[in-house]
Design an enzyme around this catalytic site. Sequence first.
Site, PDB file in Angstrom:
ATOM      1  N   CYS A  71       0.825  -1.209   0.000  1.00 23.93           N
ATOM      2  CA  CYS A  71       0.000   0.000   0.000  1.00 23.93           C
ATOM      3  C   CYS A  71       0.859   1.259   0.000  1.00 23.93           C
ATOM      4  O   CYS A  71       1.690   1.462   0.887  1.00 23.93           O
ATOM      5  CB  CYS A  71      -0.933   0.001   1.207  1.00 23.93           C
ATOM      6  SG  CYS A  71      -1.937   1.501   1.320  1.00 23.93           S
ATOM      7  N   ARG A  74      -0.098   4.736   2.997  1.00 20.25           N
ATOM      8  CA  ARG A  74      -0.048   4.500   4.444  1.00 20.25           C
ATOM      9  C   ARG A  74       0.244   5.701   5.320  1.00 20.25           C
ATOM     10  O   ARG A  74       0.241   5.580   6.541  1.00 20.25           O
ATOM     11  CB  ARG A  74       0.980   3.388   4.737  1.00 20.25           C
ATOM     12  CG  ARG A  74       0.508   2.022   4.312  1.00 20.25           C
ATOM     13  CD  ARG A  74       1.568   0.963   4.557  1.00 20.25           C
ATOM     14  NE  ARG A  74       2.482   0.794   3.441  1.00 20.25           N
ATOM     15  CZ  ARG A  74       3.617   0.112   3.497  1.00 20.25           C
ATOM     16  NH1 ARG A  74       4.006  -0.425   4.643  1.00 20.25           N
ATOM     17  NH2 ARG A  74       4.385  -0.016   2.425  1.00 20.25           N
ATOM     18  N   TRP A 234      -8.967   5.858  -0.088  1.00 17.41           N
ATOM     19  CA  TRP A 234      -9.505   6.469  -1.302  1.00 17.41           C
ATOM     20  C   TRP A 234      -8.708   5.952  -2.479  1.00 17.41           C
ATOM     21  O   TRP A 234      -7.647   5.344  -2.313  1.00 17.41           O
ATOM     22  CB  TRP A 234      -9.438   8.000  -1.233  1.00 17.41           C
ATOM     23  CG  TRP A 234      -8.088   8.536  -0.836  1.00 17.41           C
ATOM     24  CD1 TRP A 234      -6.969   8.622  -1.618  1.00 17.41           C
ATOM     25  CD2 TRP A 234      -7.726   9.040   0.458  1.00 17.41           C
ATOM     26  NE1 TRP A 234      -5.937   9.153  -0.882  1.00 17.41           N
ATOM     27  CE2 TRP A 234      -6.373   9.423   0.386  1.00 17.41           C
ATOM     28  CE3 TRP A 234      -8.435   9.229   1.660  1.00 17.41           C
ATOM     29  CZ2 TRP A 234      -5.691   9.973   1.473  1.00 17.41           C
ATOM     30  CZ3 TRP A 234      -7.751   9.770   2.731  1.00 17.41           C
ATOM     31  CH2 TRP A 234      -6.411  10.137   2.637  1.00 17.41           C
ATOM     32  N   GLU A 239      -5.189   3.337 -10.342  1.00 19.57           N
ATOM     33  CA  GLU A 239      -5.822   2.039 -10.093  1.00 19.57           C
ATOM     34  C   GLU A 239      -6.970   1.829 -11.075  1.00 19.57           C
ATOM     35  O   GLU A 239      -7.186   0.733 -11.580  1.00 19.57           O
ATOM     36  CB  GLU A 239      -6.368   1.971  -8.664  1.00 19.57           C
ATOM     37  CG  GLU A 239      -5.308   2.096  -7.583  1.00 19.57           C
ATOM     38  CD  GLU A 239      -5.932   1.950  -6.200  1.00 19.57           C
ATOM     39  OE1 GLU A 239      -6.234   2.982  -5.581  1.00 19.57           O
ATOM     40  OE2 GLU A 239      -6.145   0.796  -5.765  1.00 19.57           O
TER      41      GLU A 239
HETATM   42  N1  ARG Z   1      -6.825  -1.629  -6.810  1.00 23.26           N
HETATM   43  C1  ARG Z   1      -8.140  -1.904  -6.309  1.00 23.26           C
HETATM   44  C2  ARG Z   1      -9.180  -1.373  -7.279  1.00 23.26           C
HETATM   45  O1  ARG Z   1      -8.821  -0.765  -8.244  1.00 23.26           O
HETATM   46  C3  ARG Z   1      -8.371  -1.289  -4.942  1.00 23.26           C
HETATM   47  C4  ARG Z   1      -7.356  -1.654  -3.885  1.00 23.26           C
HETATM   48  C5  ARG Z   1      -7.339  -0.706  -2.711  1.00 23.26           C
HETATM   49  N2  ARG Z   1      -7.052   0.641  -3.157  1.00 23.26           N
HETATM   50  C6  ARG Z   1      -7.048   1.743  -2.370  1.00 23.26           C
HETATM   51  N3  ARG Z   1      -6.810   2.888  -2.926  1.00 23.26           N
HETATM   52  N4  ARG Z   1      -7.278   1.656  -1.076  1.00 23.26           N
HETATM   53  O2  ARG Z   1     -10.359  -1.490  -7.100  1.00 23.26           O
END
Ligand code: ARG
Length: 367
Positions: A71, A74, A234, A239
């Site tokens: 992560c 953090r 968030w 991602e």
């Molecule tokens: N990578 C995942 C997604 O695209 C989420 C994982 C957690 N990500 C976060 N920003 N807390 O759905």
Amino acid sequence: MARRRQPAPSAVLVAAESFIRQFARELPVSGAPERRLREVRASIESTGTYEHTPEELAFGARVAWRNAARCIGRLYWRSLVVRDLRRLRHPDDIAEQCVEHLRVATNGGRIRPVISVFAPDRPGRPAARLLGEQLVRYADDPRSAKRTALARELGWKGGKEEFDILPLLVQAAPDRPAEFYELPDDAVLEVPLTHPQHAGFACLGLRWYAVPAVSDMTLEIGGVVYPAAPFNGWYMGTEIGSRNLGDTDRYDLLPTVARLFELDTGSDRSLWRDRALVEVNLAVLHSFQEAGVTMADHHTESARFLAHIERERRCGRPVPADWSWIVPPLSGSATPVFHRSFAPPDDALRPALLRRGEDPWAGCGAN
Ligand code: ARG
């Protein structure tokens, strides 16, 4: 009749002692741990387990986040909102509180990092599990194919349109069928994707949800296993923009976006994929901003992560990190995290959020 052997209390005891001491060390106001250690030992000897105080639970959950080597987000581990729902083990109650989790986390767009901790496993009595990967997932996301199939087997009739939201899947015990629970519309904030320069982008009809709430990991604190403990932060734009929408085994949208922007897809060397990636990522960041939903870009989040490492260094703690997960999947070398190495991840580190295998009931001691 032969009784099932309970797991040796010694492993739980060792983990519990180490956690209780860590709690006392990091939160000195809690006082010397001797009394608490005696209490915990006695409980483990007679029942095979023990109960965390609300303060231990909150601390343990926050440190589990702090220990999450993959992560990048953090820096804010201390601010994690911990919802103590350990009294809940019935699927109906768990589903209801997962909905409430989404409302608390969404917070009108100002996303709050939240974890909801449901009943732990007890010796010979595993607790309920959430079967979905996240509280919110789309049925047509190839990554959710198995869950979509399972929901349909259980009688779910949805999933016919694009971006239909899967129901929650909760299973009370390995020998019981899973239950499905449709999420109410007003509990799931979604953002339609538009592009700051290209009006045609909106016509692609893309959207994504606001709160990434991981629900298939196990929270382990001081030898106690919490198999249902959904948590969220968030989103970082990449991602969604690079992985969820761009990966060829996900929504695979780069060719579509390249066509929209009239890029030359005939040659790899035109860098049409790279340019399309930037456009999608731009659209994601722009749309969340317009919608007033918290989202970080990868430059900011990389800088925050280095600030986190520095802050932890001042507390005398290394920050184990998995380079291949920390470096963002867009413009890696343009972010500072690319150019350095990190303390190696340590699988033995606890408290932790642990990845669960294919079988959510594996190792629960009930089979
Ligand atoms: N990578 C995942 C997604 O695209 C989420 C994982 C957690 N990500 C976060 N920003 N807390 O759905």
